[in-house]
Design an enzyme around this catalytic site. Sequence first.
Site, PDB file in Angstrom:
ATOM      1  N   ASP A 188      -1.256  32.231   5.339  1.00  0.00           N
ATOM      2  CA  ASP A 188       0.199  32.316   5.521  1.00  0.00           C
ATOM      3  C   ASP A 188       0.920  32.100   4.186  1.00  0.00           C
ATOM      4  OD1 ASP A 188      -0.101  32.654   8.346  1.00  0.00           O
ATOM      5  OD2 ASP A 188      -0.509  30.514   8.493  1.00  0.00           O
ATOM      6  N   HIS A 242      -0.479  27.938  13.038  1.00  0.00           N
ATOM      7  CA  HIS A 242      -0.924  29.275  12.630  1.00  0.00           C
ATOM      8  C   HIS A 242      -0.906  30.240  13.813  1.00  0.00           C
ATOM      9  CE1 HIS A 242      -2.859  32.420  10.383  1.00  0.00           C
ATOM     10  NE2 HIS A 242      -3.801  32.508  11.309  1.00  0.00           N
TER      11      HIS A 242
END
Length: 340
Positions: A177, A204
């Site tokens: 990310d 996530h």
Amino acid sequence: MFSRVARPSLAICSSARKFSSSSQNNAKVAVLGASGGIGQPLSLLLKNSHRLTHLSLYDVMHTPGVAADLSHISTKAKVTGHLGEEQLADAVKDADLVLIPAGVPRKPGMTRDDLFNTNAGIVRDLCSVTAEVCPNAILGIITNPVNSTVPIAEEVYKKKNAFNENRINIFGVTTLDVVRANTFVAELKGLDVDKINVPVIGGHSGVTIIPLLSQATPAVAFPQEDRTRLTERIQNAGTEVVEAKAGAGSATLSMAFAAARFAYKFLDALNGADNKVECAYIRSTETPAAYFATPLLLGKNGVEKNLGIPKTIEYEAELIEKAMPELQANIKKGIDFMSQ
Ligand code: NAD
Ligand code: LMR
């Protein structure tokens, strides 16, 4: 609303974690799921690093071939291949770092949570062995749904009496990310990607991925419309890849890059390098969710300090609020799985 003020550090590591090797750059790293889409390129990146002396590859298929192939590369790490359950203990024995990309990936139309039924048991079984054989090793869990698999791993360690409440050694790898946020900001602003750092906190999956664009270094300015669009792109970037691969899996090469970055930071910190900071998903008291990714200061013992939630603007504070129900439900699902 959660605090929008940068929190002072929270010391979370007190036990003396000894890097099992006595000299510099001689780590053993084990990859569990080493023959897969992530496992193979990740193993290549690790084999190419001077930080390792032993790269241990474990999978339920193909590891003899992957290990033979990598072992011909002229770098110092010895490569061993381990196949099937009965060879798992040997694969992780004396490991300093264990990276876990074992498990099934998404297909179009699926959420990460849809992987739970298959992957929860895989992570539980692998962690049952690491808890017994290398309880102090740092674990980087890549297997989705990360929001649930990390709590599962910690519950396994509790059951096996391998859990240390004073030390965090189980991490959800959320580095992809950060990598994506850095890439997209650099592209949008015409900046050198090597010099950008965007903290990404939370979890996530979808709305639980919270990029703090306001805290990017160097500072970047966005009209709110662009900020929203970019935030949503980062949150949906995994799905972007799943759809582009059209049934052939999810991110593998970018994930291997991200996991290697995670591994190098930890190995460098274990070797005494200063100022290694990485965001990762860990047990946390920063929010009502029992697990939450924040920037972590790494050191010889693993995590030296949880640097906490950086200062946020109103929009980002709202994103944190919005993430809570899904994140807490994902965590509960993992913990409930282990209490059955
Ligand atoms: P893949 O199917 O290509 O590879 C998975 C590997 O795991 C295979 O080699 C398989 O044999 C192995 N495996 C299955 N069960 C195992 C077990 N019990 N023990 C050891 N190995 C086992 O999948 P992939 O694309 O490499 O993705 C792996 C996982 O990583 C998925 O769950 C995916 O969702 C996740 N992922 C996470 C992130 C992240 O940012 N954290 C990013 C991408 C993918
Ligand atoms: C990603 O972010 O790419 C991974 O979590 C894989 C996925 O399923 O999206």
